[in-house]
Design a protein around this motif. Structure first.
Motif, PDB file in Angstrom:
ATOM      1  N   UNK A 185       0.835  -1.204   0.000  1.00 23.74           N
ATOM      2  CA  UNK A 185       0.000   0.000   0.000  1.00 23.74           C
ATOM      3  C   UNK A 185       0.868   1.251   0.000  1.00 23.74           C
ATOM      4  N   UNK A 186       1.911   1.225   0.807  1.00 23.94           N
ATOM      5  CA  UNK A 186       2.826   2.365   0.878  1.00 23.94           C
ATOM      6  C   UNK A 186       3.456   2.629  -0.479  1.00 23.94           C
ATOM      7  N   UNK A 187       3.977   1.579  -1.094  1.00 22.15           N
ATOM      8  CA  UNK A 187       4.671   1.744  -2.370  1.00 22.15           C
ATOM      9  C   UNK A 187       3.712   2.200  -3.464  1.00 22.15           C
ATOM     10  N   UNK A 188       2.512   1.637  -3.480  1.00 28.33           N
ATOM     11  CA  UNK A 188       1.541   2.016  -4.514  1.00 28.33           C
ATOM     12  C   UNK A 188       1.205   3.504  -4.428  1.00 28.33           C
ATOM     13  N   UNK A 189       0.955   3.997  -3.233  1.00 24.86           N
ATOM     14  CA  UNK A 189       0.577   5.402  -3.067  1.00 24.86           C
ATOM     15  C   UNK A 189       1.762   6.343  -3.254  1.00 24.86           C
ATOM     16  N   UNK A 213      10.583   1.542  -7.679  1.00 21.63           N
ATOM     17  CA  UNK A 213       9.399   1.817  -8.486  1.00 21.63           C
ATOM     18  C   UNK A 213       9.492   1.141  -9.850  1.00 21.63           C
ATOM     19  N   UNK A 214      10.646   1.254 -10.490  1.00 19.71           N
ATOM     20  CA  UNK A 214      10.834   0.636 -11.802  1.00 19.71           C
ATOM     21  C   UNK A 214      10.756  -0.888 -11.712  1.00 19.71           C
ATOM     22  N   UNK A 215      11.290  -1.438 -10.646  1.00 26.21           N
ATOM     23  CA  UNK A 215      11.232  -2.875 -10.447  1.00 26.21           C
ATOM     24  C   UNK A 215       9.787  -3.356 -10.350  1.00 26.21           C
ATOM     25  N   UNK A 216       8.965  -2.606  -9.627  1.00 24.75           N
ATOM     26  CA  UNK A 216       7.547  -2.950  -9.503  1.00 24.75           C
ATOM     27  C   UNK A 216       6.851  -2.931 -10.856  1.00 24.75           C
ATOM     28  N   UNK A 217       7.162  -1.926 -11.670  1.00 26.09           N
ATOM     29  CA  UNK A 217       6.494  -1.789 -12.963  1.00 26.09           C
ATOM     30  C   UNK A 217       6.965  -2.819 -13.980  1.00 26.09           C
ATOM     31  N   UNK A 218       8.233  -3.198 -13.925  1.00 29.18           N
ATOM     32  CA  UNK A 218       8.763  -4.138 -14.918  1.00 29.18           C
ATOM     33  C   UNK A 218       8.279  -5.565 -14.676  1.00 29.18           C
ATOM     34  N   UNK A 219       7.821  -5.840 -13.461  1.00 23.93           N
ATOM     35  CA  UNK A 219       7.248  -7.149 -13.173  1.00 23.93           C
ATOM     36  C   UNK A 219       5.810  -7.158 -13.697  1.00 23.93           C
ATOM     37  N   UNK A 220       5.635  -7.735 -14.860  1.00 19.26           N
ATOM     38  CA  UNK A 220       4.304  -7.810 -15.440  1.00 19.26           C
ATOM     39  C   UNK A 220       3.885  -6.585 -16.220  1.00 19.26           C
ATOM     40  N   UNK A 229       5.505   8.319 -10.148  1.00 19.58           N
ATOM     41  CA  UNK A 229       6.670   7.758 -10.831  1.00 19.58           C
ATOM     42  C   UNK A 229       6.241   6.630 -11.756  1.00 19.58           C
ATOM     43  N   UNK A 230       5.370   5.779 -11.266  1.00 18.51           N
ATOM     44  CA  UNK A 230       4.940   4.636 -12.066  1.00 18.51           C
ATOM     45  C   UNK A 230       4.076   5.072 -13.243  1.00 18.51           C
ATOM     46  N   UNK A 231       3.301   6.134 -13.069  1.00 15.91           N
ATOM     47  CA  UNK A 231       2.541   6.673 -14.198  1.00 15.91           C
ATOM     48  C   UNK A 231       3.484   7.190 -15.277  1.00 15.91           C
ATOM     49  N   UNK A 232       4.550   7.863 -14.858  1.00 14.73           N
ATOM     50  CA  UNK A 232       5.528   8.373 -15.818  1.00 14.73           C
ATOM     51  C   UNK A 232       6.205   7.235 -16.565  1.00 14.73           C
TER      52      UNK A 232
END
Length: 267
Positions: free
Chosen positions: A75-79, A129-136, A84-87
């Protein structure tokens, strides 16, 4: 704005191996609704989009998050990483559209993201953040190059440095792209007259956002521990350090890796 921010973008805008797609001559290729990446690199072998973190109200986000009950790390990371993840997602789409416009489907996809916010974020935030987005996700992106020239870490001898880190997929395509990225970083260091140290690996990394008992944001800390290269564990290490005493910052491109960065905020 810190004088050392935007250095990578400024370098790319004059880089001999880059075509700047923001030039007006390319406007006709990109009608409304078609995403445009920033650069074509190395004779159109790499489609590159550059992004920066800016105007993220970290303190407000942390305080809002800290007041929630049953809060998880995800939850913390998502918010916190939302903007950053949108970018990163937008950059991925721009890379896809640019490949289609120039009919280069086999070109490598590269996102370069630079942190321009002192104190509240660091390169670790970008990597996580990039690691989260690159997974899937980020299916058109082979590597993400994370840079931060306004925040410093310390090496084992107490000298300041700013790491440059490649986040890479475990594919042949990404491995080949990493060779181009390494060349880009070397050329950047030559242009900026920055000493370049290699053969360093991350042993562990952590970042913490601190709040008080009432949830008021207090501070952010980040730490990176490295394994020293074998050649630098010898007596020659101090001699090499002294050789660079006239420089106050170093760029260290680390081996391209995917890892989970452990972070949290603490009351």
């Amino acid at each position: 704005m810190n004088r050392y921010s935007h250095m990578m973008r400024e370098f790319l805008e004059t880089y001999i191996q880059a075509i700047n797609l923001d030039d007006k001559q390319y406007d006709c290729y990109f009608p409304n609704g078609v995403g445009r990446a920033d650069f074509l690199l190395f004779e159109k072998q790499v489609v590159c989009e550059f992004k920066e973190t800016q105007k993220i109200n970290v303190s407000s986000k942390i305080e809002k998050i800290s007041r929630r009950k049953d809060l998880s790390e995800q939850d913390l990371k998502r918010d916190l990483y939302n903007s950053i993840e949108k970018a990163l997602s937008k950059a991925n789409q721009q890379i896809q559209d640019t490949k289609q416009v120039f009919d280069i489907p086999n070109a490598f996809g590269l996102i370069i993201i630079e942190n321009t916010m002192p104190k509240d974020l660091s390169i670790l935030s970008l990597l996580d953040s990039a690691n989260r987005k690159m997974i899937g996700g980020l299916v058109n992106t082979d590597c993400v190059l994370c840079v931060d020239f306004i925040n410093t870490f310390s090496n084992p001898e107490g000298r300041l440095f700013r790491p440059v880190q490649i986040l890479s997929r475990n594919t042949k395509q990404a491995k080949n792209l990493s060779n181009f990225i390494n060349q880009l970083v070397k050329d950047f260091c030559v242009k900026s007259e920055t000493p370049l140290l290699t053969d360093w690996t991350i042993e562990k990394a952590s970042q913490v956002w601190f709040t008080d008992a009432n949830g008021k944001y207090k501070a952010y800390t980040a730490k990176v521990d490295f394994k020293l290269p074998v050649s630098l564990k010898k007596d020659s290490w101090k001699q090499r350090v002294s050789h660079f005493l006239d420089r106050w910052w170093w760029v260290i491109p680390l081996p391209f890796i995917c890892y989970d960065c452990y972070d949290w905020f603490v009351r």
